[in-house]
Write an enzyme that holds these catalytic residues in place. Structure first.
Site, PDB file in Angstrom:
ATOM      1  N   ASP A 157       0.854  -1.174   0.000  1.00 19.67           N
ATOM      2  CA  ASP A 157       0.000   0.000   0.000  1.00 19.67           C
ATOM      3  C   ASP A 157       0.900   1.237   0.000  1.00 19.67           C
ATOM      4  OD1 ASP A 157      -2.132   1.372   2.590  1.00 19.67           O
ATOM      5  OD2 ASP A 157      -1.721   2.035   0.566  1.00 19.67           O
TER       6      ASP A 157
ATOM      7  N   ASN B  71      -6.113  -2.873  -2.247  1.00 19.99           N
ATOM      8  CA  ASN B  71      -6.239  -2.207  -0.952  1.00 19.99           C
ATOM      9  C   ASN B  71      -7.399  -1.231  -0.838  1.00 19.99           C
ATOM     10  OD1 ASN B  71      -3.756  -3.255   0.376  1.00 19.99           O
ATOM     11  ND2 ASN B  71      -2.758  -2.231  -1.318  1.00 19.99           N
ATOM     12  N   TYR B  72      -7.841  -0.641  -1.951  1.00 23.23           N
ATOM     13  CA  TYR B  72      -8.786   0.468  -1.827  1.00 23.23           C
ATOM     14  C   TYR B  72     -10.099   0.309  -2.585  1.00 23.23           C
ATOM     15  CZ  TYR B  72      -4.850   2.764   0.342  1.00 23.23           C
ATOM     16  OH  TYR B  72      -3.826   3.068   1.194  1.00 23.23           O
ATOM     17  N   ILE B  73     -10.120  -0.451  -3.667  1.00 20.98           N
ATOM     18  CA  ILE B  73     -11.369  -0.657  -4.404  1.00 20.98           C
ATOM     19  C   ILE B  73     -12.101  -1.852  -3.806  1.00 20.98           C
ATOM     20  CG2 ILE B  73     -12.376  -1.254  -6.638  1.00 20.98           C
ATOM     21  CD1 ILE B  73     -10.044   0.181  -7.980  1.00 20.98           C
TER      22      ILE B  73
END
Length: 907
Positions: free
Chosen positions: A95, A862-864
């Protein structure tokens, strides 16, 4: 906000901003400029600042201009073959904001408008402007959706008259429909259930998953018995077989039923498990002493060392080829200090006659013999036969098997990092002050075991004991110890695909979904506070703006003596921010994992003015920009909008919400699989750019693009050969189809053709040789006589014949038709297949070249929200394997299963 007394001591020592900002001071920050105001917010560059005549505020001088890395044309490449290292491959999953190492400060990616999203468009609108407009439309959509959600919740809070409920119940709708409508109106009704499970508060009326239609009666009965009411934890199901002492001896797969934890009622978060069994940790092998003829040399004299000191010397000697580390003065100094401590503790060094040798200078140490020994062992390992490698792997798997799984509430769960890290030299990331220090071997006496009260405690190695054994069912770790470098605690946790990790991921994404309700108010508030009179409020608003709009991390304070000096938004210092009129901000600092964060962004004019205020004299290098704000204060403020809201949630929300909007814009049209995958990657790429997930162009990128280009050219050459075969069958086709149809592709020059023909011949030779070796291996395994080398020479004549044939074709530009009973129709069908393969490879090349500076994996992993990828997979009939590799499918197993075949879920 907290008072100045709450500010860290380090900040109190620097120049502190005034408590209030007067209107006169605010106006004074407006500098007249003829430079055109750029659109905001947008990250417009991820590379060195280009020198121009624009003024730089606060006395920062201009940096030298540097031309950006040019786009790679996949039709041409002359790069050397290169491979990514393990660290590079790992960085894809990490990340991080950027992959730019701090020591390589000059090698930076080009501007967003030079690369970014590759589009087949004739539109003259610059990419920067497109992304600004897209970001504005997405923000407006977010504001509209937030208002709609809050309005619906506000209406839901009003009590429903009994008469209205009565009328609804008298409707012709079935009873289940009435209950469903009541649940939509009153989303906080704890008694409402979906599929027999208590419904949690949701951001949307869309169900979290499609009802399971394929569940077997056995599975339904299991789910029914495991469901609970009033939030109580479901009882643990007893094992069907008598449990083995070894938790790795799990039941057969046929007996294991999938635990669909995402369908279960929410339980008490504080209790993580009822029963826990595991086999502890796997220790690294003991040190193997060096041969007697391999010695450390000091000032020309070979020396004898205690086995512990010899091991430490071997750590340095084995890595002489890692010049990045061993030639680093800090690395050398830290190693030598620790090495001398070990020597002192173990009796020092002695020469061959037993005389003491006083090791005082690092420069007089010679590790070459040690390096050659370990290098030789490494080369020998690489040269092992296939059978030897397989046998060693089987032995390794057998040794690791007992530690790979545990029994968590009776379920078999995979353990993540069950190996105790071996001793060695600490490297750290970036310019870590402790790089080169000795990581000591971890003893069982340092390790605490966490296990169920009734479970058998794993046995420590012979002659040792555990530091402690505890039964903490509120903890998710299985073992723990403290390492000696930074005093950090290391934990053995469950694997990424485990229930515990999955629940944490789901909780993270659901928290981001919850932010949808509050984002409009948060943005409205911080836009108002950008002009606040209070310096603390204005700094806080500016920080939230940067975190929301440019995905900056909040930043935590570091111990400069023991940790690499990495920063985030709240800990930015004077020298990390350069201002260029009228609204450009240049960030240059060490971010997470000591990776250099360099970006040039355009901001709202008020934000630019605020940063000028925060950098106002007498502040100088070393002083904090946000000196009246800490990360804890920022997160405390954010939690007033929503429980658990921190700066990190904005990154997840912005990435997922943006991805949702981009996927919704894709029309359902007839496309090839390659086109669908490229569409998905285009959306992912835009999310990565808007959220500032960038990286440098990999060293092997040009080589990979060159290989793709060669594959495409190779197929184009096959097209030419097939067309010549058509003429061989029917020469009249040249007049009928036109001479141009049969011409060689202009990309294929004579030099490339000759090289390609040699490649085809060598490829044929390699195939023949491998086939010969495989046939001989089969004969040997069957106990039969193997074929002599004479047979191989006979077979290789086919490659010689191919070489003659291709040379003749290239010279005469005529090709004889191949295959059984060749016809024009058959060749045309073959041409169609080759054209499809060319189009697929060209799409891959375009996609890969577009991704060269964008960290797609950072966003996707990590984010979607992974459920968005599953929805895309369902909606456009793209196998999930094309979008998620195996390890990611295991990690997001819950998302794939909870969505099922549904394609209507929304973030």
């Amino acid at each position: 906000m907290s008072s100045d007394d709450d500010m860290p001591l380090a900040r109190a020592n620097g120049h502190l901003s005034a408590d209030k900002i007067s209107k006169a001071e605010d106006r004074a920050m407006d500098i007249d400029s003829d430079v055109e105001l750029k659109p905001a917010p947008l990250s417009i560059r991820h590379g060195p600042v280009v020198g121009d005549d624009s003024p730089l505020a606060n006395g920062h001088g201009k940096r030298k201009s540097r031309s950006s890395t040019s786009n790679v044309n996949y039709h041409e490449s002359d790069g050397d073959d290169g491979r990514s290292t393990k660290r590079q491959r790992k960085a894809v999953v990490d990340d991080s904001d950027s992959d730019v190492p701090i020591k390589n400060k000059t090698r930076l990616p080009p501007a967003a408008d030079e690369t970014a999203v590759a589009e087949d468009s004739d539109d003259d609108v610059p990419l920067n402007r497109k992304l600004v407009n897209k970001r504005k439309s997405i923000d407006k959509a977010a504001e509209k959706e937030a208002k709609a959600i809050r309005s619906a919740e506000s209406k839901a809070k009003k009590p429903t008259p009994k008469k209205a409920v009565k009328e609804e119940s008298d409707d012709d709708q079935p009873l289940s429909g009435v209950k469903s409508r009541k649940r939509t109106v009153n989303g906080t009704n704890g008694k409402a259930k979906s599929n027999g499970v208590k419904k949690e508060d949701s951001d949307s009326d869309t169900p979290m998953r499609k009802k399971v239609k394929t569940a077997t009666p056995k599975a339904k009965a299991k789910a029914k018995t495991e469901q609970t009411t009033s939030g109580k934890k479901a009882p643990v199901k007893k094992a069907k077989k008598e449990q083995s002492e070894d938790p790795a001896d799990a039941e057969d797969d046929e007996d294991d039923e999938e635990f669909r934890w995402w369908d279960q009622a929410k339980s008490d978060d504080s209790i993580k498990w009822q029963t826990l069994e595991h086999n502890g940790v796997l220790f690294p092998p003991e040190y193997e002493p060096l041969p007697k003829n391999v010695k450390l040399v000091y000032d020309g004299t070979p020396v004898n060392l205690h086995i512990e000191a010899e091991e430490v010397a071997g750590f340095f000697g084995a890595m002489l080829n890692s010049t990045h580390n061993v030639e680093n003065p800090v690395f050398q100094k830290n190693f030598f200090n620790d090495f001398k401590d070990v020597l002192k503790r173990t009796g020092g060094a002695k020469d061959q006659q037993g005389n003491k040798v006083d090791i005082k200078e690092f420069s007089k140490l010679d590790f070459q013999r040690i390096f050659e020994y370990y290098h030789g062992k490494s080369e020998a390992r690489k040269a092992r036969s296939k059978d030897e490698k397989a046998a060693e792997k089987a032995e390794k798997d057998k040794m690791e098997a007992p530690f790979m799984y545990c029994k968590w509430d009776g379920r078999k769960e995979k353990v993540g990092n069950f190996r105790v890290e071996p001793p060695g030299l600490f490297r750290g990331r970036g310019e870590h002050p402790k790089t080169g220090k000795v990581k000591l071997r971890v003893a069982p006496e340092q390790i605490t075991i966490n296990i169920g009260k009734d479970a058998q405690v794993p046995r420590p190695p012979e002659g040792h004991k555990w530091k402690a054994v505890q039964n903490d069912n509120k903890a998710t770790w299985l073992a723990m110890w403290q390492e000696n470098i930074n005093g950090a605690y290391k934990y053995v946790m469950l694997g990424a695909q485990s229930t515990v990790k999955g629940q944490a991921d789901l909780k993270k994404f659901e928290k981001a979904r919850e932010l949808k309700k509050h984002i409009a108010k948060i943005r409205k508030d911080y836009e108002r506070d950008l002009k606040a009179e209070s310096m603390a409020d204005r700094q806080r608003a500016t920080a939230v703006y940067l975190i929301d709009r440019f995905a900056l991390r909040a930043g935590n304070e570091k111990d400069a003596e023991n940790e690499a000096e990495t920063v985030g938004c709240c800990s930015l210092k004077f020298e990390h921010v350069t201002l260029r009129e009228p609204n450009t901000v240049i960030f240059d600092f060490l971010g997470k994992d000591s990776i250099r964060y360099y970006d040039e962004v355009t901001v709202d004019r008020q934000v630019f003015k605020n940063l000028r205020v925060f950098k106002k004299s007498p502040k100088k290098e070393g002083d904090d920009i946000f000196d009246r704000l800490t990360t804890s204060q920022l997160n405390k403020h954010l939690s007033s909008y929503m429980p658990g809201l921190t700066a990190k949630v904005f990154r997840t929300y912005n990435a997922s919400f943006t991805m949702q909007k981009l996927l919704n814009e894709i029309k359902d049209e007839d496309r090839t699989m390659a086109e669908k995958i490229k569409l998905y990657n285009d959306c992912n790429r835009e999310v990565a750019i808007l959220c500032n997930h960038k990286r440098t162009v990999g060293a092997s990128h040009e080589t990979q693009m060159g290989k793709l280009a060669d594959r495409i050219k190779g197929l184009k050459y096959q097209v030419w050969r097939n067309k010549q075969m058509m003429l061989d069958i029917d020469p009249k086709l040249k007049k009928k189809k036109g001479a141009d149809f049969f011409e060689l592709d202009p990309d294929l020059d004579e030099a490339w053709i000759l090289e390609h023909l040699n490649f085809l011949v060598e490829e044929q030779r390699t195939k023949i040789q491998k086939k010969f070796e495989k046939d001989n291996q089969k004969l040997q395994e069957a106990g039969e006589k193997i074929m002599p080398d004479k047979e191989l020479k006979e077979r290789l004549k086919d490659a010689d014949e191919l070489a003659k044939k291709l040379k003749k074709e290239n010279k005469s530009k005529k090709v004889e038709a191949e295959g059984r009973a060749p016809t024009v129709e058959k060749i045309e069908a073959n041409l169609k297949k080759i054209d499809e393969r060319i189009r697929t490879l060209e799409l891959q090349a375009l996609d890969r070249d577009g991704n060269k500076e964008v960290a797609l994996a950072t966003s996707k992993i990590n984010y979607i929200d992974p459920r968005l990828t599953v929805i895309f997979s369902n909606k456009f009939n793209v196998p999930i394997e094309k979008l998620f590799q195996k390890s990611i499918r295991e990690k997001f197993h819950w998302a794939i299963k909870s969505i099922g075949e549904d394609d209507s879920w929304q973030f």
